[in-house]
Design a protein around this motif. Structure first.
Motif, PDB file in Angstrom:
ATOM      1  N   ASN A  72       0.831  -1.213   0.000  1.00  0.00           N
ATOM      2  CA  ASN A  72       0.000   0.000   0.000  1.00  0.00           C
ATOM      3  C   ASN A  72       0.861   1.258   0.000  1.00  0.00           C
ATOM      4  O   ASN A  72       0.616   2.195  -0.755  1.00  0.00           O
ATOM      5  CB  ASN A  72      -0.888   0.045   1.254  1.00  0.00           C
ATOM      6  CG  ASN A  72      -1.941  -1.038   1.251  1.00  0.00           C
ATOM      7  OD1 ASN A  72      -2.269  -1.589   0.205  1.00  0.00           O
ATOM      8  ND2 ASN A  72      -2.452  -1.361   2.419  1.00  0.00           N
ATOM      9  N   THR A  73       1.875   1.268   0.881  1.00  0.00           N
ATOM     10  CA  THR A  73       2.728   2.449   0.999  1.00  0.00           C
ATOM     11  C   THR A  73       3.413   2.737  -0.331  1.00  0.00           C
ATOM     12  O   THR A  73       3.444   3.882  -0.794  1.00  0.00           O
ATOM     13  CB  THR A  73       3.773   2.239   2.110  1.00  0.00           C
ATOM     14  OG1 THR A  73       3.097   1.844   3.305  1.00  0.00           O
ATOM     15  CG2 THR A  73       4.560   3.502   2.382  1.00  0.00           C
ATOM     16  N   LEU A  74       3.953   1.683  -0.969  1.00  0.00           N
ATOM     17  CA  LEU A  74       4.639   1.880  -2.252  1.00  0.00           C
ATOM     18  C   LEU A  74       3.660   2.281  -3.355  1.00  0.00           C
ATOM     19  O   LEU A  74       4.008   3.056  -4.244  1.00  0.00           O
ATOM     20  CB  LEU A  74       5.413   0.614  -2.636  1.00  0.00           C
ATOM     21  CG  LEU A  74       6.597   0.273  -1.715  1.00  0.00           C
ATOM     22  CD1 LEU A  74       7.258  -1.029  -2.134  1.00  0.00           C
ATOM     23  CD2 LEU A  74       7.622   1.405  -1.698  1.00  0.00           C
ATOM     24  N   PHE A 156     -10.119  -0.493  -3.664  1.00  0.00           N
ATOM     25  CA  PHE A 156      -9.588   0.348  -4.732  1.00  0.00           C
ATOM     26  C   PHE A 156      -9.970   1.812  -4.511  1.00  0.00           C
ATOM     27  O   PHE A 156      -9.123   2.706  -4.505  1.00  0.00           O
ATOM     28  CB  PHE A 156     -10.101  -0.152  -6.084  1.00  0.00           C
ATOM     29  CG  PHE A 156      -9.709   0.732  -7.242  1.00  0.00           C
ATOM     30  CD1 PHE A 156      -8.404   0.718  -7.733  1.00  0.00           C
ATOM     31  CD2 PHE A 156     -10.627   1.597  -7.827  1.00  0.00           C
ATOM     32  CE1 PHE A 156      -8.027   1.530  -8.789  1.00  0.00           C
ATOM     33  CE2 PHE A 156     -10.260   2.420  -8.887  1.00  0.00           C
ATOM     34  CZ  PHE A 156      -8.964   2.377  -9.365  1.00  0.00           C
ATOM     35  N   TYR A 157     -11.266   2.069  -4.270  1.00  0.00           N
ATOM     36  CA  TYR A 157     -11.720   3.455  -4.137  1.00  0.00           C
ATOM     37  C   TYR A 157     -11.204   4.100  -2.845  1.00  0.00           C
ATOM     38  O   TYR A 157     -10.980   5.311  -2.793  1.00  0.00           O
ATOM     39  CB  TYR A 157     -13.244   3.537  -4.229  1.00  0.00           C
ATOM     40  CG  TYR A 157     -13.725   3.295  -5.638  1.00  0.00           C
ATOM     41  CD1 TYR A 157     -13.419   4.204  -6.652  1.00  0.00           C
ATOM     42  CD2 TYR A 157     -14.442   2.155  -5.975  1.00  0.00           C
ATOM     43  CE1 TYR A 157     -13.815   3.983  -7.952  1.00  0.00           C
ATOM     44  CE2 TYR A 157     -14.850   1.921  -7.282  1.00  0.00           C
ATOM     45  CZ  TYR A 157     -14.527   2.846  -8.265  1.00  0.00           C
ATOM     46  OH  TYR A 157     -14.917   2.621  -9.553  1.00  0.00           O
ATOM     47  N   ALA A 158     -11.010   3.291  -1.805  1.00  0.00           N
ATOM     48  CA  ALA A 158     -10.456   3.853  -0.567  1.00  0.00           C
ATOM     49  C   ALA A 158      -9.055   4.398  -0.840  1.00  0.00           C
ATOM     50  O   ALA A 158      -8.684   5.469  -0.334  1.00  0.00           O
ATOM     51  CB  ALA A 158     -10.418   2.789   0.530  1.00  0.00           C
ATOM     52  N   LYS A 159      -8.281   3.684  -1.647  1.00  0.00           N
ATOM     53  CA  LYS A 159      -6.938   4.168  -2.009  1.00  0.00           C
ATOM     54  C   LYS A 159      -7.045   5.471  -2.804  1.00  0.00           C
ATOM     55  O   LYS A 159      -6.257   6.397  -2.628  1.00  0.00           O
ATOM     56  CB  LYS A 159      -6.181   3.126  -2.831  1.00  0.00           C
ATOM     57  CG  LYS A 159      -5.660   1.950  -2.019  1.00  0.00           C
ATOM     58  CD  LYS A 159      -4.621   1.183  -2.830  1.00  0.00           C
ATOM     59  CE  LYS A 159      -4.127  -0.059  -2.111  1.00  0.00           C
ATOM     60  NZ  LYS A 159      -5.102  -1.168  -2.099  1.00  0.00           N
ATOM     61  N   ILE A 160      -8.053   5.531  -3.708  1.00  0.00           N
ATOM     62  CA  ILE A 160      -8.242   6.751  -4.499  1.00  0.00           C
ATOM     63  C   ILE A 160      -8.517   7.943  -3.583  1.00  0.00           C
ATOM     64  O   ILE A 160      -7.985   9.039  -3.783  1.00  0.00           O
ATOM     65  CB  ILE A 160      -9.437   6.582  -5.495  1.00  0.00           C
ATOM     66  CG1 ILE A 160      -9.190   5.418  -6.429  1.00  0.00           C
ATOM     67  CG2 ILE A 160      -9.708   7.890  -6.251  1.00  0.00           C
ATOM     68  CD1 ILE A 160      -8.351   5.707  -7.632  1.00  0.00           C
TER      69      ILE A 160
END
Lengths: 293, 270
Positions: A72-74, A156-160
């Motif tokens: 996630n961090t990368l 996916f959308y949470a990352k966005i």
């Protein structure tokens, strides 16, 4: 600046002036970072620790949550930093054009997010992106989505949302550095380019970007270090969810130390992963941006 | 449309959208403070009539004077100590140059890349052993030696005229007196710019206070809005009022002292 050799008294004064800062850095930075290295070879719960050799490093490779947090961090780093740097550059170049009106207004507005506390803006984004919230209502009203997007419930959308939030907070901040650097570029270079009939986009890539290389390098490294330590936003917008889809390394260290039964040695090992990543990525960025002569 | 006017059309378009998106969350925050929680999570972006209720509820849930005091106290004390320690170090590095100190300065550059995450576990154990968990000192002490601010002062000291120091020495002033009575007044605007940046940094600090400050009466504004918003069913109207209170000091400083603000930001990283 040429300077004569310091006298003995002046040399002592030199040490005296820097001593308080050096002592504090020794206690609160050097000592902890060495201790944390030592700790990373210890295993055990709470204060009961024993030497574990490389067992923490082996545990890293077998720990699916660590692998997820690292990924996630990368991901945040690889997607967010280039988008933000590119946008900041474009805004800076646009704001730097001499005939632009309302320049001060645009500049202040775009910089304004950089004045907020990370927690405060995270909370604003959390409410904007809630299930029936403003963003979804707008998307439905504009006909871009039928029932809205499940921002917080979808990996996916949470990352966005996280990427959007960080970009909102830091684009204007980086833009100010580019604006300051652009003002130092000699205008006659652009005039010569214009007379030679070089189009605007070529001027951007052949003149502006190379001239700004040192400041681009600097902001990229600072953003990289910042993103590798990402904590406030994920903690306050998604709490690392859903199902660890936005969990970052800093947050995992926090959880290992302060939320679960403390596992200091293993937490220290995870923290050294960040140290190593910062070192490697800074080196790579310096290497890529070096002057080839 | 000619090529040039198309370009400037695109330019104004892009900048307007960017400016709008940048400012909108601030508008959202102010509007939210006047609405009920239910309206906020339904995306209502028009002013409501719930402002007073939200303020009353916030005041009932949080000991506001105490929390504001904590925030201001920590930020002000940290800022003063940071300025004294870091400006002395920047001055020392620049005025009294020696090979050994230049090497040390190079070492500081490397230390810039040490992530806080790698420090927080040992720091926590250190402060726990010293019995200083849940105290102001635990927040203030590790923040004082700020490497960026040392860099900023060293950079700024390059513009400090050496003749002033020489004249002061002839007048018989000791080194610490030169620093306090000559350097400090001459470098006022450098100090002012650094004050803004360091105050903001401390005011907005989150991770370390989250670890160290464990009771409600020790919490800062930032910690308070974070815990209000992470409740199982947060009252977003209340949260928005608290968020305004958290954002307001830095926003006011920014608008009053915009030039110094930008100078401090750029200077600390040159």
């Amino acid at each position: 600046m040429a300077q004569t050799r310091l006298g003995r008294n002046e040399n002592i004064s030199g040490w005296a002036f820097i001593a308080p800062a050096m002592v504090l850095l020794g206690i609160f930075m050097i000592w902890p970072i060495l201790w944390s290295l030592w700790m990373s070879f210890q295993t055990g719960r709470g204060m009961n620790m024993s030497f574990g050799g490389l067992s923490n490093i082996i545990r890293l490779t077998e720990d699916p949550i660590f692998v997820k947090a690292l990924g996630n961090t990368l991901t945040f780093l690889a997607i967010q930093v280039p988008i933000m740097i590119m946008m900041a550059l474009i805004f800076a170049v646009m704001l730097n054009s001499p005939r632009l009106r309302f320049r001060g207004l645009f500049r202040t507005a775009i910089f304004l997010p950089a004045v907020t506390s990370l927690v405060a803006y995270s909370i604003l984004f959390k409410s904007l992106f809630s299930t029936d919230g403003f963003v979804n209502a707008s998307l439905i009203a504009l006909g871009l989505s039928e029932r809205g997007v499940n921002w917080m419930g979808d990996p996916f959308y949470a990352k966005i949302v996280i990427i959007t939030a960080i970009t909102w907070r830091w684009t204007g901040y980086n833009m100010i550095f580019y604006l300051a650097a652009l003002q130092n570029i000699d205008k006659s270079i652009y005039e010569a380019a214009r007379i030679d009939g070089i189009p605007a986009h070529a001027q951007f890539f052949k003149i502006t970007v190379p001239m700004l290389k040192p400041v681009i390098l600097f902001t990229t490294i600072m953003s990289t270090i910042g993103t590798l330590q990402l904590f406030d936003e994920v903690q306050n917008i998604t709490l690392g969810g859903p199902a660890n889809a936005t969990l970052t390394l800093s947050q995992y260290i926090y959880n290992l130390t302060f939320r679960f039964m403390p596992s200091f040695g293993y937490a220290a090992t995870v923290s050294y992963v960040i140290v190593v990543l910062v070192a490697i990525l800074s080196f790579v960025q310096f290497y890529v941006a070096r002057d080839r002569k | 449309m000619t090529n040039r006017s198309l370009l400037s059309f695109v330019q104004y378009g892009v900048l307007s959208v960017a400016a709008f998106l940048s400012v909108f969350p601030f508008f959202w925050m102010v509007v939210g403070a006047t609405n009920t929680s239910a309206d906020i999570i339904k995306g209502k972006a028009t002013f409501g009539s719930n402002l007073w209720t939200n303020i009353v509820n916030l005041n009932a849930q949080v000991d506001l004077p105490r929390v504001l005091f904590n925030s201001f106290y920590i930020a002000i004390i940290s800022t003063i100590l940071t300025l004294v320690v870091a400006s002395a170090a920047g001055y020392g590095f620049e005025i009294f140059r020696s090979k050994a100190r230049e090497r040390l300065f190079g070492g500081l550059l490397l230390m810039l890349s040490i992530p806080f995450a790698a420090l927080m576990v040992p720091l926590f154990i250190m402060f726990a052993n010293a019995g200083l968990i849940n105290t102001y000192s635990a927040i203030i002490a590790p923040s004082v030696a700020n490497i960026f601010v040392i860099f900023y002062f060293r950079q700024a000291t390059k513009a400090f005229p050496h003749e002033l120091r020489d004249a002061a020495k002839i007048d018989g002033l000791k080194e610490y007196q030169i620093f306090a009575r000559v350097y400090f007044p001459v470098m006022r605007s450098t100090y002012a710019a650094a004050t803004i940046i360091v105050f903001m940094l401390n005011w907005n600090n989150y991770l370390w206070p989250l670890i160290v400050l464990q009771t409600n009466e020790m919490k800062t504004m930032v910690l308070t809005i974070s815990s209000l918003a992470s409740a199982y069913t947060p009252d977003f109207g209340v949260v928005m009022v608290a968020t305004i209170l958290t954002t307001l000091p830095t926003l006011i400083i920014f608008f009053l002292l915009q030039r110094l603000f930008v100078q401090g930001m750029l200077g600390s990283v040159k």
